[in-house]
Design a protein around this motif. Structure first.
Motif, PDB file in Angstrom:
ATOM      1  N   GLN A   1       0.854  -1.189   0.000  1.00  0.00           N
ATOM      2  CA  GLN A   1       0.000   0.000   0.000  1.00  0.00           C
ATOM      3  C   GLN A   1       0.894   1.245   0.000  1.00  0.00           C
ATOM      4  O   GLN A   1       1.687   1.440   0.915  1.00  0.00           O
ATOM      5  CB  GLN A   1      -0.891   0.016   1.231  1.00  0.00           C
ATOM      6  N   PRO A   2       0.792   2.104  -1.015  1.00  0.00           N
ATOM      7  CA  PRO A   2       1.695   3.269  -1.091  1.00  0.00           C
ATOM      8  C   PRO A   2       1.509   4.233   0.081  1.00  0.00           C
ATOM      9  O   PRO A   2       0.401   4.416   0.587  1.00  0.00           O
ATOM     10  CB  PRO A   2       1.298   3.937  -2.409  1.00  0.00           C
TER      11      PRO A   2
ATOM     12  N   GLY B   1      -6.433  -8.919  -4.935  1.00  0.00           N
ATOM     13  CA  GLY B   1      -7.600  -8.107  -4.644  1.00  0.00           C
ATOM     14  C   GLY B   1      -7.424  -7.224  -3.425  1.00  0.00           C
ATOM     15  O   GLY B   1      -8.354  -6.538  -3.001  1.00  0.00           O
ATOM     16  N   ASP B   2      -6.219  -7.213  -2.865  1.00  0.00           N
ATOM     17  CA  ASP B   2      -5.915  -6.428  -1.675  1.00  0.00           C
ATOM     18  C   ASP B   2      -4.761  -5.485  -2.005  1.00  0.00           C
ATOM     19  O   ASP B   2      -3.664  -5.953  -2.356  1.00  0.00           O
ATOM     20  CB  ASP B   2      -5.530  -7.368  -0.524  1.00  0.00           C
ATOM     21  N   PRO B   3      -4.946  -4.178  -1.916  1.00  0.00           N
ATOM     22  CA  PRO B   3      -3.863  -3.244  -2.259  1.00  0.00           C
ATOM     23  C   PRO B   3      -2.645  -3.368  -1.357  1.00  0.00           C
ATOM     24  O   PRO B   3      -1.566  -2.884  -1.706  1.00  0.00           O
ATOM     25  CB  PRO B   3      -4.525  -1.866  -2.111  1.00  0.00           C
ATOM     26  N   ARG B   4      -2.781  -4.035  -0.219  1.00  0.00           N
ATOM     27  CA  ARG B   4      -1.641  -4.204   0.677  1.00  0.00           C
ATOM     28  C   ARG B   4      -0.672  -5.273   0.185  1.00  0.00           C
ATOM     29  O   ARG B   4       0.503  -5.281   0.555  1.00  0.00           O
ATOM     30  CB  ARG B   4      -2.127  -4.541   2.089  1.00  0.00           C
TER      31      ARG B   4
ATOM     32  N   ASP C   1       3.878  -0.631 -12.414  1.00  0.00           N
ATOM     33  CA  ASP C   1       4.889   0.387 -12.156  1.00  0.00           C
ATOM     34  C   ASP C   1       4.958   0.573 -10.638  1.00  0.00           C
ATOM     35  O   ASP C   1       3.965   0.907 -10.002  1.00  0.00           O
ATOM     36  CB  ASP C   1       4.476   1.687 -12.852  1.00  0.00           C
ATOM     37  N   VAL C   2       6.145   0.323 -10.053  1.00  0.00           N
ATOM     38  CA  VAL C   2       6.307   0.390  -8.599  1.00  0.00           C
ATOM     39  C   VAL C   2       7.494   1.289  -8.260  1.00  0.00           C
ATOM     40  O   VAL C   2       8.541   1.213  -8.910  1.00  0.00           O
ATOM     41  CB  VAL C   2       6.532  -1.013  -7.983  1.00  0.00           C
ATOM     42  N   ALA C   3       7.322   2.125  -7.242  1.00  0.00           N
ATOM     43  CA  ALA C   3       8.421   2.941  -6.722  1.00  0.00           C
ATOM     44  C   ALA C   3       8.626   2.604  -5.250  1.00  0.00           C
ATOM     45  O   ALA C   3       7.652   2.482  -4.493  1.00  0.00           O
ATOM     46  CB  ALA C   3       8.119   4.427  -6.886  1.00  0.00           C
ATOM     47  N   VAL C   4       9.896   2.431  -4.859  1.00  0.00           N
ATOM     48  CA  VAL C   4      10.248   2.092  -3.479  1.00  0.00           C
ATOM     49  C   VAL C   4      11.178   3.161  -2.938  1.00  0.00           C
ATOM     50  O   VAL C   4      12.187   3.506  -3.562  1.00  0.00           O
ATOM     51  CB  VAL C   4      10.928   0.708  -3.387  1.00  0.00           C
ATOM     52  N   SER C   5      10.848   3.685  -1.763  1.00  0.00           N
ATOM     53  CA  SER C   5      11.676   4.669  -1.080  1.00  0.00           C
ATOM     54  C   SER C   5      12.620   3.959  -0.117  1.00  0.00           C
ATOM     55  O   SER C   5      12.202   3.071   0.630  1.00  0.00           O
ATOM     56  CB  SER C   5      10.782   5.651  -0.320  1.00  0.00           C
ATOM     57  N   ILE C   6      13.893   4.347  -0.143  1.00  0.00           N
ATOM     58  CA  ILE C   6      14.910   3.733   0.709  1.00  0.00           C
ATOM     59  C   ILE C   6      15.442   4.787   1.671  1.00  0.00           C
ATOM     60  O   ILE C   6      15.840   5.877   1.239  1.00  0.00           O
ATOM     61  CB  ILE C   6      16.046   3.144  -0.137  1.00  0.00           C
ATOM     62  N   PRO C   7      15.453   4.494   2.971  1.00  0.00           N
ATOM     63  CA  PRO C   7      15.877   5.507   3.957  1.00  0.00           C
ATOM     64  C   PRO C   7      17.355   5.838   3.831  1.00  0.00           C
ATOM     65  O   PRO C   7      18.162   5.031   3.356  1.00  0.00           O
ATOM     66  CB  PRO C   7      15.560   4.842   5.296  1.00  0.00           C
ATOM     67  N   GLN C   8      17.705   7.012   4.299  1.00  0.00           N
ATOM     68  CA  GLN C   8      19.082   7.493   4.179  1.00  0.00           C
ATOM     69  C   GLN C   8      20.028   6.721   5.090  1.00  0.00           C
ATOM     70  O   GLN C   8      21.153   6.390   4.704  1.00  0.00           O
ATOM     71  CB  GLN C   8      19.124   8.990   4.510  1.00  0.00           C
ATOM     72  N   LYS C   9      19.604   6.423   6.307  1.00  0.00           N
ATOM     73  CA  LYS C   9      20.460   5.743   7.280  1.00  0.00           C
ATOM     74  C   LYS C   9      20.119   4.261   7.328  1.00  0.00           C
ATOM     75  O   LYS C   9      19.059   3.867   7.815  1.00  0.00           O
ATOM     76  CB  LYS C   9      20.297   6.370   8.661  1.00  0.00           C
ATOM     77  N   ARG C  10      21.028   3.449   6.828  1.00  0.00           N
ATOM     78  CA  ARG C  10      20.838   2.002   6.835  1.00  0.00           C
ATOM     79  C   ARG C  10      22.168   1.351   6.484  1.00  0.00           C
ATOM     80  O   ARG C  10      23.082   1.993   5.955  1.00  0.00           O
ATOM     81  CB  ARG C  10      19.779   1.556   5.826  1.00  0.00           C
TER      82      ARG C  10
ATOM     83  N   ALA D   1       9.786   1.646   1.879  1.00  0.00           N
ATOM     84  CA  ALA D   1       8.362   1.936   1.758  1.00  0.00           C
ATOM     85  C   ALA D   1       7.978   2.090   0.296  1.00  0.00           C
ATOM     86  O   ALA D   1       8.711   2.705  -0.492  1.00  0.00           O
ATOM     87  CB  ALA D   1       8.011   3.207   2.531  1.00  0.00           C
ATOM     88  N   VAL D   2       6.855   1.531  -0.075  1.00  0.00           N
ATOM     89  CA  VAL D   2       6.324   1.706  -1.423  1.00  0.00           C
ATOM     90  C   VAL D   2       5.658   3.072  -1.508  1.00  0.00           C
ATOM     91  O   VAL D   2       4.836   3.425  -0.662  1.00  0.00           O
ATOM     92  CB  VAL D   2       5.311   0.594  -1.759  1.00  0.00           C
TER      93      VAL D   2
END
Length: 422
Positions: free
Chosen positions: A28-29, A54-57, A72-81, A101-102
């Motif tokens: 789920q975005p 059938g579930d957006p999650r 089409d999917v975009a994933v956010s990656i945190p700065q500190k990892r 996070a998507v």
């Protein structure tokens, strides 16, 4: 490791393999805010033969769909990892400041929409197709590819091909059959990608059971056309869960010329030891010692580069995901293999680069970077050695195309056109 010891060890290893340890349903975005401005975004095109949930999650489950889907999917990656890790959220919804996070999900309904996506996101004409392994949910493979793309620093447009895995401990055979179910869809995806004039070259990166799917699709392409599409320059097989003899036959039957093949192996791979046990004590390609004969000579003759990661240490207790979890190795993929360079040449000495990364065990077959100090893992005892050829001998017998096999890799132009036509 004796057979009796393996039987005691196997259940615990499989339980480790089955454990996911993170919340399910992260597709789920979520919205990015000013507080998360330091994050990095990875855009990918996802093709799948999974059934919509059938579930957006979750988007897709582990059952098989008669038609493929594009997303089409975009994933956010945190700065500190830590590099090499997927930072799963501890609770939902994910926090982009601390978690993967998507941030975007958009279904694409036509091939034309997929091509338009590639035109918008193309990176120097290079495309990377990633195929995951056993025991993966849709979201597992999405986050893993995002991590690989980010940590490798590769300049390539990522595409994920995710096949129907039930992500269950008891689902090994179901998953294996799902790769067979998906091989034509992957072949067609590669064909469509190769037909795109914006795409100059394609690298396939497959892991574990996904290597079987990759090899089957390439073999199928070779049977139809006599050779693999010329735009497919590199094929990287990480921890390949393939019977050695079957791999040799697949390789021979995909025709010529072939892409450049690189395999990542590790003799301490516990998941492949379990797979060997499940499949009747048959040696797996990803567990060979490429410094031993006849592997070394036969792989060199076939032009296959083998990288031994046995001494590489990561947080993976099964030693099955080293290619992605070692920051140096994943950067190697992005910076050298993706650009068609070899792993040991005049620019990489024994005291630096690859040799330093893996402690002297990285080897480009034919140009050994260092001497291995670990004996190959004997995962299981052969139950009937008198009746069964050693795996190394089988590889030697099968790696080359036999005369009676040549019709399999050739067809007339009319037959080729008929095979490609939907």
């Amino acid at each position: 490791m004796t057979l009796s010891v393996l039987r005691l060890w196997l259940p615990g290893a499989l339980l480790t393999l089955a454990g996911c340890g993170h919340p399910s349903g992260v597709m789920q975005p979520v919205a990015l805010t000013v507080a998360t401005s330091g994050t990095t975004q990875v855009d990918m095109l996802v093709a799948t033969t999974r059934q919509p949930s059938g579930d957006p999650r979750t988007l897709f489950n582990g059952e098989r769909s008669p038609k493929p889907y594009l997303t089409d999917v975009a994933v956010s990656i945190p700065q500190k990892r830590d590099a090499g890790t997927v930072q799963w959220p501890r609770r939902l919804p994910p926090n982009p400041a601390t978690d993967f996070a998507v941030t975007r999900v958009k279904q694409l309904d036509t091939v034309s929409e997929g091509r338009a996506w590639f035109r918008k996101h193309i990176e120097g004409g290079h495309a990377l197709v990633f195929i995951h392994g056993f025991n993966n949910k849709y979201e597992d493979s999405v986050f893993r590819l995002a991590q690989i793309v980010h940590d490798s620093g590769m300049q390539a447009t990522p595409m994920l091909f995710t096949w129907p895995s039930r992500a269950e401990l008891t689902g090994y055979e179901y998953d294996k059959e799902s790769t067979n179910y998906s091989r034509t869809a992957l072949e067609q995806s590669l064909r469509v990608l190769a037909q795109d004039p914006n795409v100059k070259d394609i690298t396939i990166l497959a892991h574990s059971m996904g290597t079987w799917l990759a090899m089957e699709s390439l073999r199928q392409m070779g049977i139809r056309d006599g050779h693999v599409n010329a735009k497919i320059h590199n094929v990287i097989l990480a921890s390949p869960d393939i019977d050695i003899q079957v791999f040799a036959k697949q390789f021979a039957e995909m025709g010529s010329p072939k892409p450049k093949f690189t395999i990542f192996v590790s003799q301490d791979d516990r998941a492949l030891a379990a797979s060997s046990f499940i499949t009747g004590n048959v040696s797996r390609l990803g567990a060979i010692d490429p410094s031993k004969e006849p592997y070394r000579s036969r792989l060199e003759e076939a032009g296959i580069t083998a990288i031994d990661l046995t001494k590489v240490k990561t947080g993976d207790s099964l030693h099955h995901g080293k290619f992605a979890e070692s920051p140096e190795i994943v950067q190697l993929i992005g910076q050298r293999l993706m650009t068609g360079q070899t792993l040991t040449d005049s620019n990489i000495s024994l005291g630096q680069g690859v040799a330093a990364v893996v402690g002297g065990t990285a080897r480009s077959v034919g140009a050994i970077a260092g001497a291995t100090v670990a004996a190959p893992l004997t995962a299981v005892e052969q139950s009937s050695p008198a009746r069964r050829k050693p795996a190394a001998t089988v590889l030697e017998d099968t790696l080359h195309d036999e005369p009676q096999s040549s019709p399999l890799t050739q067809c007339t132009p009319m037959e080729s056109e008929r095979h490609v036509r939907p």
